[in-house]
Write an enzyme that holds these catalytic residues in place. Sequence first.
Site, short mmCIF file in Angstrom:
data_model
loop_
_atom_site.label_atom_id
_atom_site.label_comp_id
_atom_site.label_asym_id
_atom_site.label_seq_id
_atom_site.Cartn_x
_atom_site.Cartn_y
_atom_site.Cartn_z
N HIS A 12 0.84 -1.20 0.00
CA HIS A 12 0.00 0.00 0.00
C HIS A 12 0.88 1.25 0.00
O HIS A 12 0.63 2.19 -0.76
CB HIS A 12 -0.92 -0.02 1.22
N GLU A 53 -10.54 2.23 3.29
CA GLU A 53 -9.26 1.54 3.51
C GLU A 53 -9.52 0.30 4.35
O GLU A 53 -10.09 0.39 5.45
CB GLU A 53 -8.23 2.46 4.20
#
Lengths: 437, 437
Positions: free
Chosen positions: A144, A209
């Site tokens: 990420h 997220e």
Amino acid sequence: MTLLNETHDPARKSWVTSANGHEQFPIQNLPFAIFREANTKDQWRGGVAIGDSILDMAKVAALNLLHGDAKRATQAASETSLNTLMGLGATQNSALRLALSNALLEGSEHQAALESCLIAQADAEFNMPCHVTDYTDFYTSIHHATAVGSLFRPDNPLLPNYKWVPIGYHGRSSSIGVSGQTFPRPVGQTKKPDASTPDFGPCQRLDYELEMGVFIGQGTTLGQRIKITEAEQHIFGMCILNDWSARDIQAWEYQPLGPFLAKNFASTISPWIVTTEALAPFREAFTRPESDPQPLEYLTSEANTQVGNLDIALSCLIQTEKMRQNDQTPQQLSASNFIHSYWTPAQLVTHHSVNGCPMTPGDLLGSGTQSGPEADEAGSLLELTQGGKKSLTLDNGETRKFLEDGDAIIMRAHCRRDGAVTIGFGEVVGTLLPAVF
Amino acid sequence: MTLLNETHDPARKSWVTSANGHEQFPIQNLPFAIFREANTKDQWRGGVAIGDSILDMAKVAALNLLHGDAKRATQAASETSLNTLMGLGATQNSALRLALSNALLEGSEHQAALESCLIAQADAEFNMPCHVTDYTDFYTSIHHATAVGSLFRPDNPLLPNYKWVPIGYHGRSSSIGVSGQTFPRPVGQTKKPDASTPDFGPCQRLDYELEMGVFIGQGTTLGQRIKITEAEQHIFGMCILNDWSARDIQAWEYQPLGPFLAKNFASTISPWIVTTEALAPFREAFTRPESDPQPLEYLTSEANTQVGNLDIALSCLIQTEKMRQNDQTPQQLSASNFIHSYWTPAQLVTHHSVNGCPMTPGDLLGSGTQSGPEADEAGSLLELTQGGKKSLTLDNGETRKFLEDGDAIIMRAHCRRDGAVTIGFGEVVGTLLPAVF
């Protein structure tokens, strides 16, 4: 090194028959939540999931069946939030787990009494499991960090500190809500790359997220440091966390002090907290590629290296307004695993307290978005759509670059492993409402 | 536009004679703290400063002298923290201020009763004035932002968003303490510019930051936005704040998500909160240089432009271990003024909630380091020593680039103005102890 005990025994079955073979809440799990009967004004109280039911800890406390540490922990679990239970620490919580596991076991002498303490999960509503005393969000997925870094800083995606420092920042407690949270699309300042002045209006790049949350148990006082060898004693358990993000607000505001309004309008957690002890069968070795630096000594221990990591399968789904209208089930957007985390929960706790920062029962540490190495393991739309460059086409023909009003995001987490009974974290659902503008 | 009322009348004198001419706590001030008699285990409770004394609000509540809103607010002020009082909002707090001002006024019928509610400040000890629900630190001094920016990013000191966005980030609540706080020098990762790997050990560049703190009063729910015209109704009052900073830890960790362990080992606030209403005589016009962009519409109101700024004189002093041993008084390091802030408190509140982030009674908003335009108005050692390049020589011959073990930092704040009675915020003292390593 084994952290397993009789509560993890796959042969254990419960007299709550829905628990046996239950993919989330078998007797080997026993996670905690704060609940009450839906559509009532009853007092909120602690409950333990067992199959399709909840064991009402306030009723259990009133029965006075348990003794010693388990009795004290039961009283704490009957309060309106779990902070007191969390603060009792690992020993008392372990005593409670063993006592509950035995009491829920097939053939337990307490079956008749405890049957009166069950309520169907379908009849319950949930509150925040605890008062979140401080919220910190980490950034533990190197996949990420690299993907986002390449969008925000194409020339410099992964900064030199990443492989040394468990990067984290403080978040906002007041906007954390439990699964079912709805919130209006945030409004704020954004700036187009070629514009000379900022715009003001609803966020155009709203994202989710996919994270796990770590709840601190026993706390520390100012100046006290939690050694890596003791860190897991300070972790009460884990939940699923959706750290909603406004990417256009973030891009304009985040330098030099980090994300602020891009993050603090809402964050949603699952109602159930799976305890550290319940996760024991799903531990993994913590390894680093040989080409990467090994963690500094304060972040290293034999136990952390051998079993510090956790194998938690994660998935993220979307259900748009149109899908709900047409009774279509949610569609999966991606799947990942917590095992891709570059740092273990113990390392996060140790790093957080290394400077003497006091930890408090009820502190929540977000893991950061848990993207895996593959493109379809990305934990955010920012990654799945390459910063909005690529549209996702859903099965019903709708397309998404970022979220649209009415979209619900559902996240799930499970631990599955040969030789262990599968356990789950339930799910976290949050829904985006139109901006109030 | 006047926000003044009879409680600000310079002619007002109190029957508490030490208040008349008192440079901090005349009857025109009436700030709140949480206190108890020193060296006792008495219950903490709210108190109001009047001259050299504290009016014990728990005793006032027991007397049952006040009525209506003032009575309810008195009960709230007698609790162990001020959060309930803060949450009552501006109208009830204003009613309490008027009632207390009248009751403490020369000739008040309540003098005899209230004399039994006084305790000398010298006999009291203080606790945190409230539970800090969430802590946000802003960055409102453009002089500080430019000076620090030029040290951390020589090529790019003031980022393009600075003049548009009230830059802020979330801080840590758990390490905030009241004046008198001591804390060990933090330990952590740092990296020398020319090193290939980080070091681990005690911070070598420990600094203070001279700030003001804004306490939120009445809160909001998720999704609710506080308009600029209503923002001051949500501010309970202000305190002095020392936001201790570990500059070497900060330099290594802060990218890309902002300061974390460099800040959360300790922050110290003054015990006294001066209310928004008490600050009314010291308001100033909010102006921007013509060459700077004017704030966006959501950050603009007539009242904010006319009287949104505050004239609060700030000073920062040091007392080293050696100075204490030799009975030397603290030496001033710098003096500044809150008026240099690039954003007003109302703008901070409005910006913070523009995305729907819920505000809670007891939230603390730090102003950021309040450096002025001149070199001797710098609010941190980082600025005074040009990032440690230049040594400061103290009057006793000691030198400092950054703080040394045993150093105490003292910060003071006063409002002084022609035609108004001077009021003060008391002081905040914090002391650095050696690292535990």
